[in-house]
Design a protein around this motif. Structure first.
Motif, mmCIF file in Angstrom:
data_model
loop_
_atom_site.group_PDB
_atom_site.id
_atom_site.type_symbol
_atom_site.label_atom_id
_atom_site.label_comp_id
_atom_site.label_asym_id
_atom_site.label_seq_id
_atom_site.Cartn_x
_atom_site.Cartn_y
_atom_site.Cartn_z
ATOM 1 N N ASN A 1 -3.376 11.154 -0.637
ATOM 2 C CA ASN A 1 -1.941 10.971 -0.868
ATOM 3 C C ASN A 1 -1.563 9.513 -0.667
ATOM 4 N N ARG A 2 -0.425 9.148 -1.202
ATOM 5 C CA ARG A 2 0.096 7.796 -1.005
ATOM 6 C C ARG A 2 0.402 7.584 0.472
ATOM 7 N N VAL B 1 -5.188 2.349 -2.194
ATOM 8 C CA VAL B 1 -5.289 2.763 -0.798
ATOM 9 C C VAL B 1 -4.589 4.106 -0.673
ATOM 10 N N VAL B 2 -5.323 5.087 -0.143
ATOM 11 C CA VAL B 2 -4.785 6.434 0.018
ATOM 12 C C VAL B 2 -5.084 6.923 1.429
ATOM 13 N N GLU C 1 0.814 -1.216 0.000
ATOM 14 C CA GLU C 1 0.000 0.000 0.000
ATOM 15 C C GLU C 1 0.847 1.265 0.000
ATOM 16 N N SER C 2 2.066 1.193 0.493
ATOM 17 C CA SER C 2 2.921 2.382 0.509
ATOM 18 C C SER C 2 3.795 2.475 -0.742
ATOM 19 N N SER C 3 3.699 1.512 -1.628
ATOM 20 C CA SER C 3 4.471 1.546 -2.874
ATOM 21 C C SER C 3 3.788 2.487 -3.871
ATOM 22 N N PRO C 4 4.443 2.804 -4.975
ATOM 23 C CA PRO C 4 3.800 3.646 -5.995
ATOM 24 C C PRO C 4 2.514 3.034 -6.561
ATOM 25 N N LEU C 5 2.352 1.707 -6.444
ATOM 26 C CA LEU C 5 1.118 1.073 -6.906
ATOM 27 C C LEU C 5 -0.073 1.394 -6.012
ATOM 28 N N ASN D 1 -5.039 -3.547 -7.676
ATOM 29 C CA ASN D 1 -4.704 -2.944 -8.966
ATOM 30 C C ASN D 1 -5.492 -3.569 -10.106
ATOM 31 N N ILE D 2 -5.737 -4.855 -10.039
ATOM 32 C CA ILE D 2 -6.545 -5.517 -11.070
ATOM 33 C C ILE D 2 -7.949 -4.920 -11.110
#
Length: 81
Positions: free
Chosen positions: A25-26, A19-20, A2-6, A13-14
């Motif tokens: 924000n990330r 999650v923000v 969840e803390s990655s750029p994805l 993602n599919i």
């Protein structure tokens, strides 16, 4: 993840979810860590923490409220036109 750029797991993602934090924000590593640890609390009470999604204005489960985040649709589209 969840803390990655994805901003979410492969499954999120599919389904075009991410999650923000409350400000869109990330998540930081610590917010993601708190969110995942809080899932234990959500699960211990017979998954009733997930029922909160229906009653909160932002559709947050208990672990999202604790961590100060939410799951939302990814507004970025991969339109190549």
């Amino acid at each position: 993840m969840e803390s990655s750029p994805l901003r979410g797991t492969i499954g999120k993602n599919i389904f075009n979810l991410m999650v923000v934090d409350i400000n869109d924000n990330r998540l930081s590593f610590w917010h993601a860590f708190i969110r995942n640890i809080s899932k234990l609390i959500t699960g211990v009470i017979f998954d009733l923490g997930y029922l909160m999604i229906v009653f909160t204005s932002k559709g947050q489960a208990l672990h999202n409220v604790i961590a100060g985040c939410m799951v939302t649709r990814n507004s970025v589209t991969n339109d190549k036109s």
